[in-house]
Design an enzyme around this catalytic site. Sequence first.
Site, PDB file in Angstrom:
ATOM      1  N   ASP A  96       5.409  -3.388   0.960  1.00 36.65           N
ATOM      2  CA  ASP A  96       5.153  -1.902   0.473  1.00 36.65           C
ATOM      3  C   ASP A  96       5.688  -1.436  -0.861  1.00 36.65           C
ATOM      4  O   ASP A  96       6.152  -2.617  -1.811  1.00 36.65           O
ATOM      5  CB  ASP A  96       5.879  -0.891   1.669  1.00 36.65           C
ATOM      6  CG  ASP A  96       5.018   0.284   1.560  1.00 36.65           C
ATOM      7  OD1 ASP A  96       4.681   1.089   0.704  1.00 36.65           O
ATOM      8  OD2 ASP A  96       4.855   0.750   2.829  1.00 36.65           O
ATOM      9  N   GLY A 123       5.269  -4.628  -3.502  1.00 43.12           N
ATOM     10  CA  GLY A 123       3.998  -4.839  -4.064  1.00 43.12           C
ATOM     11  C   GLY A 123       2.830  -4.080  -3.619  1.00 43.12           C
ATOM     12  O   GLY A 123       2.993  -3.182  -2.830  1.00 43.12           O
ATOM     13  N   ASP A 124       1.513  -4.474  -4.003  1.00 46.02           N
ATOM     14  CA  ASP A 124       0.481  -3.385  -3.844  1.00 46.02           C
ATOM     15  C   ASP A 124      -0.649  -4.081  -3.010  1.00 46.02           C
ATOM     16  O   ASP A 124      -1.217  -4.987  -3.278  1.00 46.02           O
ATOM     17  CB  ASP A 124      -0.174  -3.268  -5.275  1.00 46.02           C
ATOM     18  CG  ASP A 124      -1.508  -2.558  -5.215  1.00 46.02           C
ATOM     19  OD1 ASP A 124      -1.746  -1.782  -4.044  1.00 46.02           O
ATOM     20  OD2 ASP A 124      -2.058  -2.214  -6.251  1.00 46.02           O
ATOM     21  N   HIS A 150      -6.650   3.956   8.499  1.00 40.67           N
ATOM     22  CA  HIS A 150      -7.104   5.072   8.668  1.00 40.67           C
ATOM     23  C   HIS A 150      -6.940   6.088   7.726  1.00 40.67           C
ATOM     24  O   HIS A 150      -7.638   7.082   7.556  1.00 40.67           O
ATOM     25  CB  HIS A 150      -6.509   5.964  10.038  1.00 40.67           C
ATOM     26  CG  HIS A 150      -5.070   6.400   9.659  1.00 40.67           C
ATOM     27  ND1 HIS A 150      -4.316   7.417  10.591  1.00 40.67           N
ATOM     28  CD2 HIS A 150      -4.163   5.867   8.519  1.00 40.67           C
ATOM     29  CE1 HIS A 150      -3.271   7.518   9.972  1.00 40.67           C
ATOM     30  NE2 HIS A 150      -2.948   6.877   9.093  1.00 40.67           N
TER      31      HIS A 150
END
Length: 377
Positions: free
Chosen positions: A241, A267-268, A288
């Site tokens: 995250d 991290g992305d 979502h």
Amino acid sequence: MSNALAPAALTAPAALTTVPKAPPLGAVRFGQRVQRAVQALVNRMGPPQFVLMDLVAQRWRADALGALVRLGVADALGDGPKDVDSLAKSLRLHAPSLYRVLRALARDGLLTEQDRRFGLTAVTEPLSRRHPSSMANIVSELSSARNAHLWARLGDVVRTGDGAWPSFADGDLWSWLDAHPEEHAAFHGAMRELTREGAPAYARAFDFGAHGSVADLGGGTGYLLAAILAVHPKVRGVLVDEASVVAGAGPVLAEFGVRDRCEVVAGDVVGGDVPRGLDVYVAKNLAHGFSDERLTPVLARWRAAMRPDSTLVLIDVVVPPAGPYLGFLDLQMMIASNGGLERTPEQFEAVLGKAGFRLERVVPTPGPMSLIVARPA
Ligand SMILES: C[S@@+](CC[C@H](N)C(=O)[O-])C[C@H]1O[C@@H](n2cnc3c(N)ncnc32)[C@H](O)[C@@H]1O
């Protein structure tokens, strides 16, 4: 991508928290049907105009409960009933106004009241942060000024089809939260509280134990992954995250005694690389937040990091053809994210297909979310 917490440096505390058994799906669904039937009966018994008034007044209740949490009143009452004047003095609040809020909630059945002493009831005890099933962050988050701003624009959203976020701030929710530490703590605390309720079921609804490694992409502060690792003691985990979020993972992993089996990575997961070649990739409440158009390249990026025999497990609301679901979460996504939505099984199949996955099965759970299990096509 950097290691926020190098696994080698971690000690291996004994498991402190065991993951409770998930309640049987049938019993939960039956209980929910009874609850809905009773509510429908109550709604039919009163004059419709009063029932309606009561329904819209829920917003006032939510705001009053949110204020109790944010002002520290709920925490103070968590120790037992308090006299309103000493409560106002210790929290530096305006006593007559505090009295009116407490009186309104008490006469509504949500607090106890004796003379000018107020206390929490069974329903409001989880407003205290020290309660083992505290919902303080969820209450604070749902009644936040940010959500009030966004929901007030529901009419515009329905008129235009565009989400309301740009009317609130530049950038996205995540960068806004990074710049607002109190709201950051409330949002990620709320996710932890929400996940805590469903994690016992999610951790057992898929046989994670048959695999060696699980990555949780956008896994927040790690509650779900910690529960999975605690239930399946041979599995190793990788939590990914943003840096500001995984910074809060240490105590969660320690609580479950799984720090030695979990790598924590800042991290992305949307625009960057994700860990390669693991057995299972979980992503709860990520899909979502994106329209199909935006989700497809994200899933395709994950697909590229996976082995041909890896499994993707999305955890989200799955909208059934009929019957109840978390419809208001779908509206939250419509209003507050950029094109996000809760999906039907067919919609999941379509978007997964575009990103190179084959939907294998949808596994319902006693929690509000289902597991959407997919394999590289
Ligand atoms: C709705 S929350 C879900 C958190 C967690 N999976 C859960 O269900 O409790 C979405 C998560 O995605 C993370 N996220 C969003 N964009 C991200 C990005 N580009 N890279 C890494 N994490 C991201 C957020 O920080 C947040 O923790």
